[in-house]
Design a protein around this motif. Sequence first.
Motif, PDB file in Angstrom:
ATOM      1  N   PHE A  72       0.858  -1.182   0.000  1.00  0.00           N
ATOM      2  CA  PHE A  72       0.000   0.000   0.000  1.00  0.00           C
ATOM      3  C   PHE A  72       0.894   1.232   0.000  1.00  0.00           C
ATOM      4  O   PHE A  72       1.778   1.362   0.837  1.00  0.00           O
ATOM      5  CB  PHE A  72      -0.905  -0.004   1.238  1.00  0.00           C
ATOM      6  CG  PHE A  72      -1.800   1.201   1.332  1.00  0.00           C
ATOM      7  CD1 PHE A  72      -2.917   1.314   0.531  1.00  0.00           C
ATOM      8  CD2 PHE A  72      -1.520   2.228   2.224  1.00  0.00           C
ATOM      9  CE1 PHE A  72      -3.751   2.427   0.615  1.00  0.00           C
ATOM     10  CE2 PHE A  72      -2.340   3.333   2.318  1.00  0.00           C
ATOM     11  CZ  PHE A  72      -3.459   3.427   1.513  1.00  0.00           C
ATOM     12  N   ASP A  73       0.670   2.147  -0.959  1.00  0.00           N
ATOM     13  CA  ASP A  73       1.465   3.361  -1.060  1.00  0.00           C
ATOM     14  C   ASP A  73       0.524   4.549  -1.139  1.00  0.00           C
ATOM     15  O   ASP A  73      -0.316   4.619  -2.032  1.00  0.00           O
ATOM     16  CB  ASP A  73       2.376   3.310  -2.294  1.00  0.00           C
ATOM     17  CG  ASP A  73       3.364   4.475  -2.358  1.00  0.00           C
ATOM     18  OD1 ASP A  73       3.553   5.162  -1.338  1.00  0.00           O
ATOM     19  OD2 ASP A  73       3.938   4.685  -3.437  1.00  0.00           O
ATOM     20  N   GLN A  74       0.647   5.451  -0.189  1.00  0.00           N
ATOM     21  CA  GLN A  74      -0.149   6.671  -0.209  1.00  0.00           C
ATOM     22  C   GLN A  74       0.799   7.863  -0.074  1.00  0.00           C
ATOM     23  O   GLN A  74       1.247   8.193   1.024  1.00  0.00           O
ATOM     24  CB  GLN A  74      -1.179   6.687   0.922  1.00  0.00           C
ATOM     25  CG  GLN A  74      -2.087   7.888   0.841  1.00  0.00           C
ATOM     26  CD  GLN A  74      -3.117   7.896   1.951  1.00  0.00           C
ATOM     27  OE1 GLN A  74      -2.840   7.494   3.067  1.00  0.00           O
ATOM     28  NE2 GLN A  74      -4.307   8.360   1.637  1.00  0.00           N
ATOM     29  N   PRO A  75       1.129   8.485  -1.209  1.00  0.00           N
ATOM     30  CA  PRO A  75       2.046   9.622  -1.142  1.00  0.00           C
ATOM     31  C   PRO A  75       1.374  10.820  -0.466  1.00  0.00           C
ATOM     32  O   PRO A  75       0.145  10.897  -0.389  1.00  0.00           O
ATOM     33  CB  PRO A  75       2.329   9.920  -2.616  1.00  0.00           C
ATOM     34  CG  PRO A  75       1.129   9.411  -3.334  1.00  0.00           C
ATOM     35  CD  PRO A  75       0.650   8.224  -2.554  1.00  0.00           C
ATOM     36  N   ASN A  76       2.197  11.740   0.019  1.00  0.00           N
ATOM     37  CA  ASN A  76       1.673  13.010   0.528  1.00  0.00           C
ATOM     38  C   ASN A  76       1.320  13.863  -0.679  1.00  0.00           C
ATOM     39  O   ASN A  76       2.167  14.093  -1.542  1.00  0.00           O
ATOM     40  CB  ASN A  76       2.723  13.745   1.361  1.00  0.00           C
ATOM     41  CG  ASN A  76       2.995  13.057   2.672  1.00  0.00           C
ATOM     42  OD1 ASN A  76       2.092  12.527   3.299  1.00  0.00           O
ATOM     43  ND2 ASN A  76       4.249  13.041   3.081  1.00  0.00           N
TER      44      ASN A  76
END
Length: 185
Positions: A72-76
Amino acid sequence: MKWRKVMALVMAFSIMGGTVISAESVKDQVKLIINGEVSKDGAVVIDGKTYVPIRDFNGIVSFDPSGGKVVFDQPNVHMFLFKGDTVFGNVNKGNKVKFNVFSQIDTLKTDISGVKVAITDPSGNVKDIQSQDISGAQKDNFWFRTNDFTYDFKTAGNYRVGFYIKESKDGSYTLVSEKVITAIN
């Protein structure tokens, strides 16, 4: 002799049925609310642990079957809405507003092929503002500013401006951040 076989089958089915009923009682479906929105899939509680659908958390999800892992990748993503040189967040209902969206993206750990900004009205209708292919390798830290865009805020309510990322050229866009514009009476 036949009655013994029948009795054995009855006992076996009773034990299996009891196990299914018992196992079912430890699994409870619960309502999942994320930032005030009800998730369509909900959540499940199994043996005291709550399991939620990770795709509902506005990030990039990938599954590696060979490694048996979910990534899971959630960038700012920081979004700013500009009318000319002025930042805004509220508009009057019925006004046509010319604006652009400035997005700053950092801590992106996944290679991507494109970005998009779109606006969703209070009824759920989506209008793309601008999209762009991203060439080359992953960009950990970058900026994206849309061209000026004129939009008619016909009804009162919340309009959601979303920032989307596409992992592969043939893939679909995934929402990773939102900003709300409120149209007031």
